[in-house]
Design a protein around this motif. Structure first.
Motif, PDB file in Angstrom:
ATOM      1  N   ARG A 507      34.518  95.293  33.912  1.00 60.11           N
ATOM      2  CA  ARG A 507      33.236  94.735  34.327  1.00 60.11           C
ATOM      3  C   ARG A 507      31.688  94.758  33.419  1.00 60.11           C
ATOM      4  N   TYR A 508      31.842  96.256  33.051  1.00 58.28           N
ATOM      5  CA  TYR A 508      31.081  97.612  32.618  1.00 58.28           C
ATOM      6  C   TYR A 508      31.469  98.778  32.542  1.00 58.28           C
ATOM      7  N   ASP A 509      31.220  99.212  31.694  1.00 56.21           N
ATOM      8  CA  ASP A 509      31.461 100.841  31.517  1.00 56.21           C
ATOM      9  C   ASP A 509      30.857 101.646  32.647  1.00 56.21           C
ATOM     10  N   PHE A 521      39.158  93.326  34.177  1.00 57.58           N
ATOM     11  CA  PHE A 521      38.340  92.315  35.369  1.00 57.58           C
ATOM     12  C   PHE A 521      38.987  90.882  35.074  1.00 57.58           C
ATOM     13  N   ASN A 522      40.583  90.653  35.332  1.00 55.08           N
ATOM     14  CA  ASN A 522      40.513  89.230  34.976  1.00 55.08           C
ATOM     15  C   ASN A 522      39.272  88.653  34.673  1.00 55.08           C
ATOM     16  N   ILE A 523      38.833  87.925  35.215  1.00 45.64           N
ATOM     17  CA  ILE A 523      37.521  86.745  35.948  1.00 45.64           C
ATOM     18  C   ILE A 523      36.800  87.107  34.663  1.00 45.64           C
ATOM     19  N   CYS A 524      36.598  88.350  34.390  1.00 39.84           N
ATOM     20  CA  CYS A 524      35.662  88.594  33.127  1.00 39.84           C
ATOM     21  C   CYS A 524      36.078  88.690  31.764  1.00 39.84           C
ATOM     22  N   THR A 525      37.498  88.509  32.079  1.00 40.44           N
ATOM     23  CA  THR A 525      38.090  88.259  30.450  1.00 40.44           C
ATOM     24  C   THR A 525      38.130  86.702  29.790  1.00 40.44           C
ATOM     25  N   PHE A 526      38.284  86.066  31.349  1.00 39.11           N
ATOM     26  CA  PHE A 526      38.432  84.434  30.958  1.00 39.11           C
ATOM     27  C   PHE A 526      37.145  84.433  30.767  1.00 39.11           C
ATOM     28  N   ASP A 561      42.922  92.704  38.940  1.00 33.68           N
ATOM     29  CA  ASP A 561      42.152  93.743  37.473  1.00 33.68           C
ATOM     30  C   ASP A 561      43.964  93.731  36.609  1.00 33.68           C
ATOM     31  N   LEU A 562      43.471  94.581  35.288  1.00 33.41           N
ATOM     32  CA  LEU A 562      45.346  94.809  34.716  1.00 33.41           C
ATOM     33  C   LEU A 562      44.737  95.727  33.972  1.00 33.41           C
ATOM     34  N   ASP A 563      45.407  96.536  33.918  1.00 29.91           N
ATOM     35  CA  ASP A 563      45.090  97.667  33.361  1.00 29.91           C
ATOM     36  C   ASP A 563      45.080  97.025  31.427  1.00 29.91           C
ATOM     37  N   THR A 576      41.980  84.686  43.951  1.00 28.36           N
ATOM     38  CA  THR A 576      41.373  83.116  43.409  1.00 28.36           C
ATOM     39  C   THR A 576      40.507  83.447  42.365  1.00 28.36           C
ATOM     40  N   TYR A 577      39.095  84.500  41.924  1.00 29.45           N
ATOM     41  CA  TYR A 577      38.488  84.750  40.978  1.00 29.45           C
ATOM     42  C   TYR A 577      39.218  83.973  39.209  1.00 29.45           C
TER      43      TYR A 577
END
Length: 597
Positions: A507-509, A521-526, A561-563, A576-577
């Protein structure tokens, strides 16, 4: 009888009133009554080592294997249990949902059918519902063919044709014919339990297959899209139309991080993305019910003020506390109920109220189209968006200890004014067209002046701050900027360099209230996948999308989320995201149906 729940390889069932998460061995490990934000009668998922409590499990004597799968295009789960002597049973799990007597039948109930399929299976059943967030085992009383569980003001009754004594005492017994279990309201069960449950099973199966049949799916990745769509629909509380962010609370975003939040509420932001994705598939029933929920929210909003989230019943105060009796997922507490984010200021919510509501003025398929009175109510929300577009807020990532003027919130405020101008033109209110278009133009000018950094060569996540976050990728989706614009291209390059971690996206660092982010953050990868495609890197986007699909659970779903080191899923489930990301990217990257015609 079972090891502690140690992964999110779970299978949701539900009926848009209640839901349960089922593990790979047919164990109910999470489920709340009388609705998604209620008391978790099944809470083993968050019980730490207390796995005999808060669960409903079946197990064969000598069991050596369990295999779970959904029936095609439904949330009906079938788990085959196999024993070392070759005996086997199928466990069929569902929450009844179908039309009856002119309305949708979706009781506070869970149905389970045990079907012998081989040999002479001996079955043990364990049902230990809890109450008061794991504080105590629900007291029971026994009837001739039922067991009553005293759970707060929502007592439940298990009606069954299995031997009640064996069930209560947890003894193994031979399964020689189908067995039926209906855990529902504490009222007499009308009719023969076998015949009624078989009828419910058939009607529920037909309902979901018919609903899925109406989806306008892309050519490619249909299974993934349909499963995501069904699960998103399960996240809607149909009584009011609210859509929850996830079915769980307090699955940590990273191990022992303390980032444990209750997501069983309707975030205006998350719901906006959900209805947007389902609308792209033609699932108008979800949109229509959500628009009704929004109209009630707007009607009750004092001066147009919108908070970030509400309960599924539209309640505003969601006080946050800790459920002391639950140890947490893998013992990683705290387990929270309620969410203090309701007190935050998040200005993007105004745009996320306006954007889905606008469709009601244009889409003639809807049963109820919006009218001028709805426009006037919506203008009150737009007025606040206009006033707050350059004011500090907590942002979409809900920082608890700092406020800035977040670019994403400002762009959402711009979108609210821009779309209100479109609606005004649609209904012939020329005077209001000019008002809203002028405001949109002024907000745009402010964003260009305050968010763009000539020195850095990219937009910043907040006015006057060059740091980045993935939400800037949404500027194209919101139609603020074109993907080919050099400013977006340079912003995307900067985001990718700063936030991409191999095949995943942060999302941010920068450090937040809990330190440095540890998971993607999975939606950010999408969002990254969408940006890659829009910037002409479609082969890379498709490869990355396939990688994300490979991270799904056996049920075809994702958490929040995902490691990014080992690929393990973290965060509330199903999120849902993340499911929105599957639908949107599949639609964007799929081949056309014309390729097979």
């Amino acid at each position: 009888m079972a090891d502690p729940v140690s992964s999110l390889a779970l299978w949701p069932i539900g009926n848009c009133q209640v839901s349960a998460l089922v593990d790979g061995e047919a164990g109910f490990v999470w489920g709340c009554v009388p609705r998604v934000d209620g008391d978790p009668v099944f809470c083993a998922l968050l019980g730490g080592d207390r796995q005999q409590e808060g669960a409903w499990r079946f197990r064969l004597a000598g069991q050596i294997k369990a295999t779970a799968a959904y029936r095609r295009n439904t949330p009906i789960l079938v788990t085959r249990l196999e024993a070392e002597d070759g005996s086997a049973v199928d466990i069929v799990d569902f929450c009844p949902r179908f039309e009856r007597s002119g309305r949708m039948f979706r009781p506070v109930a869970f149905a389970r059918i045990v079907r012998p399929v081989a040999g002479s299976p001996r079955l043990e059943m364990e049902l230990v519902p809890m109450r008061d967030y794991g504080a105590e085992v629900a007291p029971t009383t026994r009837g001739t063919n039922h067991i009553r569980y005293l759970i707060g003001n929502q007592p439940l009754r298990l009606t069954t044709d299995a031997p009640v004594g064996y069930v209560m005492e947890g003894h193994a017994f031979r399964v020689e014919q189908d067995l039926h279990f209906f855990l529902g309201p504490d009222e007499p069960f009308t009719g023969n339990v076998e015949q009624v449950l078989r009828g419910m099973e058939e009607a529920t199966d037909l309902y979901w297959r018919s609903w899925s049949r109406g989806l306008a799916t892309p050519m490619d990745w249909q299974d993934a899209v349909i499963r995501a769509a069904i699960t998103l629909k399960l996240c809607q509380h149909e009584e009011t139309g609210a859509i929850v962010a996830a079915l769980t609370t307090s699955i940590p975003e990273a191990p022992d991080s303390g980032r444990n939040w209750d997501y069983r509420f309707c975030w205006i932001r998350d719901a906006y993305y959900t209805v947007q994705a389902l609308n792209r598939l033609g699932a108008l029933d979800v949109l229509e019910k959500y628009l009704a929920y929004l109209r009630n929210i707007v009607d009750r909003a004092a001066g147009g003020q919108i908070q970030p989230l509400y309960s599924v019943m539209g309640v505003t105060e969601l006080d946050e506390s800790v459920a002391e009796s639950l140890a947490g997922y893998r013992g990683m507490g705290p387990v929270r109920k309620g969410n203090a984010a309701w007190t935050q200021v998040q200005h993007d919510a105004y745009g996320q109220i306006v954007l889905p509501t606008v469709q009601g003025f244009f889409d003639q398929r809807l049963f109820r189209m919006a009218d001028e009175r709805d426009f006037e109510s919506l203008e009150s929300v737009g007025e606040v968006a206009w006033k707050m577009h350059d004011q500090p807020d907590a942002g979409l990532w809900e920082f608890r200890t700092r406020q800035l003027v977040h670019t994403y919130s400002a762009v959402m405020s711009w979108a609210a004014c821009d779309r209100l101008g479109n609606v005004a033109a649609r209904i012939g209110r020329r005077d209001r067209v000019k008002v809203w278009n002028d405001r949109a133009a002024k907000i745009r000018a402010t964003i260009e002046r305050e968010a763009w950094s000539e020195e850095q060569g990219h937009y910043g996540a907040a006015f006057g701050h060059p740091h980045l976050d993935a939400s800037l990728l949404q500027m194209v989706e919101l139609r603020f900027i074109r993907a080919g614009d050099p400013r977006f291209q340079s912003t995307f390059a900067a985001i990718e360099k700063a936030l991409r971690r191999g095949e995943h996206m942060l999302r941010y660092d920068s450090e937040d209230d809990f330190g440095q982010p540890e998971t993607a953050f999975n939606i950010c990868t999408f969002w990254l996948i969408e940006a890659l495609h829009l910037c002409g890197r479609s082969d890379e986007a498709r490869a990355l999308f396939e990688t994300m699909l490979a991270h799904r659970t056996p049920s075809g779903l994702l958490s929040e989320d995902l490691d990014f080191d080992n690929g393990e899923l973290w965060g509330n489930f199903p999120q849902t995201y993340s499911l929105v990301g599957i639908i949107n990217c599949a639609g964007l990257l799929s081949r056309s149906w014309d390729t097979v015609r």
